[in-house]
Motif scaffolding. Structure first.
Motif, PDB file in Angstrom:
ATOM      1  N   VAL A  48      17.581 -16.828  31.705  1.00 35.40           N
ATOM      2  CA  VAL A  48      18.073 -18.077  31.746  1.00 35.40           C
ATOM      3  C   VAL A  48      18.732 -18.559  32.958  1.00 35.40           C
ATOM      4  N   ALA A  49      20.070 -17.651  33.281  1.00 33.04           N
ATOM      5  CA  ALA A  49      20.629 -18.038  34.460  1.00 33.04           C
ATOM      6  C   ALA A  49      21.766 -17.022  34.928  1.00 33.04           C
ATOM      7  N   ASP A  61      12.849 -21.423  36.131  1.00 32.31           N
ATOM      8  CA  ASP A  61      12.484 -22.715  36.448  1.00 32.31           C
ATOM      9  C   ASP A  61      12.563 -23.705  35.168  1.00 32.31           C
ATOM     10  N   SER A  62      12.157 -23.220  34.103  1.00 33.48           N
ATOM     11  CA  SER A  62      12.304 -24.011  32.692  1.00 33.48           C
ATOM     12  C   SER A  62      13.680 -24.558  32.569  1.00 33.48           C
ATOM     13  N   VAL A  63      14.600 -24.127  33.188  1.00 34.39           N
ATOM     14  CA  VAL A  63      16.029 -24.817  32.967  1.00 34.39           C
ATOM     15  C   VAL A  63      16.549 -25.654  33.992  1.00 34.39           C
ATOM     16  N   LYS A  64      15.843 -25.403  35.105  1.00 33.60           N
ATOM     17  CA  LYS A  64      16.610 -26.002  36.559  1.00 33.60           C
ATOM     18  C   LYS A  64      16.751 -27.520  36.239  1.00 33.60           C
ATOM     19  N   GLY A  65      18.186 -28.098  36.536  1.00 34.36           N
ATOM     20  CA  GLY A  65      18.266 -29.572  36.398  1.00 34.36           C
ATOM     21  C   GLY A  65      18.990 -29.858  35.155  1.00 34.36           C
ATOM     22  N   ARG A  66      18.685 -28.861  33.997  1.00 41.21           N
ATOM     23  CA  ARG A  66      19.248 -29.338  32.572  1.00 41.21           C
ATOM     24  C   ARG A  66      20.342 -28.232  32.287  1.00 41.21           C
TER      25      ARG A  66
END
Length: 120
Positions: A48-49, A61-66
Motif C-alpha cells: 500500500v505504502a 497507484d490505486s491509493v495515490k492522492g487518497r
C-alpha cells in the motif's frame, strides 16, 4: 524480540476516512523502512505504502492522492491516513518494518493485521 502493534481499523462508509497506526518495540538497532501492506480475500498481499528513514515515500497507484503515510523515527511509529475510502480498499492491513534488531542482522517484521471494511 521485535513486535509491531497495529490499531485503527474498522468499518467505514465509502468516501469516509480512517487512520491506521503501528508501533514497533523490542530489540531495535535501526529501522530502514516502515510501511503498510494489505490482503483482500482471495488475493495476494500487496504493497500500500512505505516510508524510509529519510522520509521518501512510495505508494500503490490505486491509493495515490487518497492515502498518506507518515513516520515518527524517534518513537518507531508509522501511520497511514486513508481518505476517500472505496469498497475495493476493504482488506486486512498489515504493518511492516524492515529493520536491524542487532548491528549484524536485518529482517522483515509484520504486525498481526487490522481489518478495514468499506461498505454502506
Amino acid at each position: 524480540q521485535v513486535q509491531l502493534v497495529e490499531s485503527g481499523g474498522g468499518l467505514v462508509q465509502p468516501g469516509g476516512s480512517l487512520r491506521l497506526s503501528c508501533a514497533a518495540s523490542g530489540s531495535i538497532f535501526y529501522i530502514y523502512s516502515m510501511g503498510w501492506y494489505r490482503q483482500a480475500p482471495g488475493k495476494q498481499r500487496e504493497l500500500v505504502a512505505t516510508i524510509i528513514s529519510l522520509g521518501n515515500t512510495k505508494y500503490a497507484d490505486s491509493v495515490k492522492g487518497r492515502f498518506a503515510i507518515s513516520r515518527d523515527n524517534a518513537k518507531n511509529t508509522v501511520a497511514l491516513q486513508m481518505n476517500d475510502l472505496k469498497p475495493e480498499d476493504t482488506a486486512v492491513y498489515y504493518c511492516n518494518a524492515n529493520l536491524k534488531p542487532t548491528a549484524t542482522s536485518r529482517a522483515d517484521y509484520w504486525g498481526q493485521g487490522t481489518q478495514v471494511t468499506v461498505s454502506s
